[in-house]
Write a protein that holds these residues in place. Structure first.
Motif, PDB file in Angstrom:
ATOM      1  N   VAL A   3     163.532-122.414  40.627  1.00 41.94           N
ATOM      2  CA  VAL A   3     162.750-123.624  40.369  1.00 41.94           C
ATOM      3  C   VAL A   3     161.578-123.249  39.472  1.00 41.94           C
ATOM      4  O   VAL A   3     160.867-122.273  39.723  1.00 41.94           O
ATOM      5  CB  VAL A   3     162.239-124.275  41.668  1.00 41.94           C
ATOM      6  CG1 VAL A   3     161.280-125.414  41.346  1.00 41.94           C
ATOM      7  CG2 VAL A   3     163.410-124.791  42.508  1.00 41.94           C
ATOM      8  N   LYS A  31     158.111-124.695  38.254  1.00 40.90           N
ATOM      9  CA  LYS A  31     157.224-125.688  38.838  1.00 40.90           C
ATOM     10  C   LYS A  31     156.023-125.989  37.927  1.00 40.90           C
ATOM     11  O   LYS A  31     155.391-125.086  37.384  1.00 40.90           O
ATOM     12  CB  LYS A  31     156.708-125.207  40.199  1.00 40.90           C
ATOM     13  CG  LYS A  31     157.823-124.937  41.213  1.00 40.90           C
ATOM     14  CD  LYS A  31     157.266-124.564  42.564  1.00 40.90           C
ATOM     15  CE  LYS A  31     156.661-125.736  43.307  1.00 40.90           C
ATOM     16  NZ  LYS A  31     157.666-126.728  43.706  1.00 40.90           N
ATOM     17  N   GLY A  32     155.764-127.296  37.768  1.00 38.74           N
ATOM     18  CA  GLY A  32     154.502-127.753  37.211  1.00 38.74           C
ATOM     19  C   GLY A  32     154.342-127.642  35.716  1.00 38.74           C
ATOM     20  O   GLY A  32     153.239-127.816  35.196  1.00 38.74           O
ATOM     21  N   THR A  59     156.868-131.977  35.114  1.00 38.87           N
ATOM     22  CA  THR A  59     157.784-132.077  36.239  1.00 38.87           C
ATOM     23  C   THR A  59     158.305-130.694  36.587  1.00 38.87           C
ATOM     24  O   THR A  59     158.028-129.707  35.899  1.00 38.87           O
ATOM     25  CB  THR A  59     158.947-133.030  35.914  1.00 38.87           C
ATOM     26  OG1 THR A  59     159.664-133.333  37.114  1.00 38.87           O
ATOM     27  CG2 THR A  59     159.897-132.445  34.890  1.00 38.87           C
ATOM     28  N   ASP A  60     159.086-130.625  37.672  1.00 42.75           N
ATOM     29  CA  ASP A  60     159.742-129.387  38.074  1.00 42.75           C
ATOM     30  C   ASP A  60     161.187-129.401  37.592  1.00 42.75           C
ATOM     31  O   ASP A  60     161.796-130.466  37.422  1.00 42.75           O
ATOM     32  CB  ASP A  60     159.719-129.231  39.590  1.00 42.75           C
ATOM     33  CG  ASP A  60     158.310-129.132  40.159  1.00 42.75           C
ATOM     34  OD1 ASP A  60     157.364-128.929  39.363  1.00 42.75           O
ATOM     35  OD2 ASP A  60     158.154-129.268  41.387  1.00 42.75           O
ATOM     36  N   GLU A  87     160.780-118.792  42.239  1.00 35.74           N
ATOM     37  CA  GLU A  87     160.034-119.899  41.646  1.00 35.74           C
ATOM     38  C   GLU A  87     159.098-119.353  40.573  1.00 35.74           C
ATOM     39  O   GLU A  87     158.513-118.280  40.735  1.00 35.74           O
ATOM     40  CB  GLU A  87     159.237-120.656  42.712  1.00 35.74           C
ATOM     41  CG  GLU A  87     160.126-121.349  43.746  1.00 35.74           C
ATOM     42  CD  GLU A  87     159.342-122.232  44.709  1.00 35.74           C
ATOM     43  OE1 GLU A  87     158.085-122.162  44.685  1.00 35.74           O
ATOM     44  OE2 GLU A  87     159.970-122.977  45.463  1.00 35.74           O
ATOM     45  N   ASP A 119     155.779-120.371  38.291  1.00 38.45           N
ATOM     46  CA  ASP A 119     154.657-121.294  38.130  1.00 38.45           C
ATOM     47  C   ASP A 119     154.428-121.512  36.633  1.00 38.45           C
ATOM     48  O   ASP A 119     154.032-120.596  35.912  1.00 38.45           O
ATOM     49  CB  ASP A 119     153.402-120.699  38.782  1.00 38.45           C
ATOM     50  CG  ASP A 119     152.191-121.632  38.707  1.00 38.45           C
ATOM     51  OD1 ASP A 119     152.301-122.705  38.062  1.00 38.45           O
ATOM     52  OD2 ASP A 119     151.146-121.278  39.281  1.00 38.45           O
ATOM     53  N   ARG A 151     152.466-124.030  35.349  1.00 33.26           N
ATOM     54  CA  ARG A 151     151.284-124.866  35.095  1.00 33.26           C
ATOM     55  C   ARG A 151     150.574-124.400  33.823  1.00 33.26           C
ATOM     56  O   ARG A 151     150.448-123.205  33.578  1.00 33.26           O
ATOM     57  CB  ARG A 151     150.340-124.811  36.283  1.00 33.26           C
ATOM     58  CG  ARG A 151     150.809-125.632  37.492  1.00 33.26           C
ATOM     59  CD  ARG A 151     149.883-125.436  38.669  1.00 33.26           C
ATOM     60  NE  ARG A 151     149.886-124.056  39.143  1.00 33.26           N
ATOM     61  CZ  ARG A 151     149.126-123.596  40.135  1.00 33.26           C
ATOM     62  NH1 ARG A 151     148.298-124.419  40.766  1.00 33.26           N
ATOM     63  NH2 ARG A 151     149.205-122.323  40.499  1.00 33.26           N
TER      64      ARG A 151
END
Length: 457
Positions: free
Chosen positions: A4, A6-7, A19-20, A40, A42, A44
């Protein structure tokens, strides 16, 4: 989920969204919503982009043997460089050797890629002899999943059998094979080289005079006529000049299925580089042009006349490039750009406001996927597509140093340039294959991309 992200700000077809992204079994399975995975990332403050597609590289030599020079990189080295720069799929030019037909050369290069490529790949067979067997093989190769063929207008043999090459283009139109065209006129280049030699002009700074704009413009105008006559989807490779671009713009306005590729060197460098003491290192075919040509290509990107940016990656070592025994018409053409194509275009395009995020994705990924029959498996971020993804940090700056990069060329045409915007992670079919410039994917993991016949985008 296997992975996944994420962000991040995700570049989807409808425009960027925060979105993810969920990945399972090598494909994108979910955008947004609740998801979790053992791995996962990150993202962001970063962008999530489709993996780059470079549809024009040279990672297999046309000729081998004792005493034969060839470029520095092969499938393993070249795709390692590609992944470090965010390119997850490459399109290799496949040459048949003396006594071979295209299928034999293709089978050899496919085996090479299967054993050594770290990134996914596809091949463009090169048609050197448009005899009946060669022409018939265009249909066979398309049926085998290779719906493209390359023709060199720059070779003297082209003018010896123009009618045969036109028959080949007609066959390509019938079966949905894209024709890649190297547009430089061999007769004009030969005349210019002879003139320089007669005048005793032997320095490398005269290289642009051996392959003038007129040679490219006239060959491009011929290619437009061949496209119109045969109906073949025609892809002009490494276009460098305003004059040639205008011929393509007029053709496209008439509705012809004609598409334009340019190279990073024509967007970032110009002719005065050949006046430098080591200017031979900038030799490509065609040569670097003037500022006005460079500006015209950026305008062509903005208005859609230019469809793709591709490297024509065919690097030599600096020692080979600067060989003092070579006259200006003999300079070795090609350089390493797979690792820098996306960062350079981002830094000088997106970061400066010269190019939108959406146009960047089209230039580096989605347009090539559509033109060469891979979309939507490649070239987009959508459920069902391959999870070829690049986590892009728009704030990271690096000083380019080709000696520390992956290509065996040992230098970059952009050495010393500060470039902002680099990948933090490159993901190929759901597998993290590069973290920053460190490539962790293994040779032989790359797969051949199944391609469909041309369908006008």
């Amino acid at each position: 989920m296997d992975l996944v992200i994420k962000g991040g700000t995700v570049a989807i077809d409808g425009g960027p969204i925060m979105t993810d992204v969920g990945v399972a079994d090598g494909r994108i399975v979910q955008l947004g919503g609740v998801m979790s995975a053992d791995v996962e990332i990150d993202a962001r403050d970063k962008f999530v982009l489709p993996g780059g597609i470079d549809p024009h590289v040279h990672l297999t030599p046309p000729v081998t043997g004792p005493g034969v020079d060839s470029w520095a990189d092969d499938f393993e080295v070249g795709t390692r460089a590609a992944l470090a720069g965010g390119v997850t799929t490459v399109g290799n030019m496949s040459f048949a050797r003396k006594g071979e037909q295209m299928i034999a050369g293709m089978e050899r290069d496919m085996a090479d890629a299967a054993a050594n490529s770290i990134a996914d790949y596809f091949q463009h067979p090169v048609l050197l002899n448009p005899d009946k067997t060669g022409i018939d093989q265009i249909a066979e190769l398309t049926a085998m999943g290779h719906p493209s063929v390359k023709i060199f207008l720059s070779f003297r043999r082209f003018d010896r059998d123009v009618s045969g090459f036109l028959r080949a283009m007609s066959q390509a139109a019938d079966v949905g094979s894209v024709v890649l065209l190297h547009c430089e006129d061999a007769a004009i280049m030969g005349c210019c080289a002879d003139r320089l030699q007669d005048q005793g002009l032997t320095e490398h700074r005269h290289y642009p005079e051996t392959r003038p704009v007129e040679a490219e413009r006239i060959a491009t105008e011929r290619a437009v006529g061949y496209c119109e006559t045969t109906g073949a989807a025609s892809y002009i490779v490494h276009l460098s000049s305003q004059a040639a671009l205008q011929a393509c713009r007029t053709a496209r306005a008439r509705g012809l299925p004609l598409y334009v590729e340019t190279r990073p060197i024509y967007l970032h460098l110009e002719r005065s580089r050949f006046d430098e003491p080591d200017g031979a290192k900038y030799a490509g075919a065609p040569p670097l042009r003037d500022d006005a040509d460079r500006d015209a290509l950026w305008a062509g990107i903005a208005d859609g006349t230019v469809s793709t940016v591709a490297t024509d990656h065919a690097p030599w070592t600096l020692e080979q490039k600067l060989d003092s025994t070579l006259g200006p018409h003999q300079l070795r053409q090609g350089m390493a750009e797979l690792e820098t194509i996306m960062p350079m275009l981002w830094s000088l395009g997106v970061a400066t406001g010269r190019m939108s995020l959406g146009r960047f994705v089209e230039m580096t990924s989605s347009n090539a996927a559509k033109l060469f029959g891979m979309y939507p498996q490649k070239g987009c971020i959508a459920p069902g597509s391959d999870a070829d993804l690049v986590i892009w940090d728009p704030t990271e700056s690096r000083i380019i140093d080709g000696a520390t990069m992956h290509s065996k060329a040992g230098y970059s045409p952009y050495d010393g340039w500060e470039v902002t915007g680099w990948p933090t992670h490159t993901i190929s079919r759901g597998e993290i294959v590069a973290e920053g410039s460190r490539v962790i994917g293994q040779p032989g993991r790359g797969l051949a991309v199944p391609r469909q016949p041309f369908d006008r985008p």
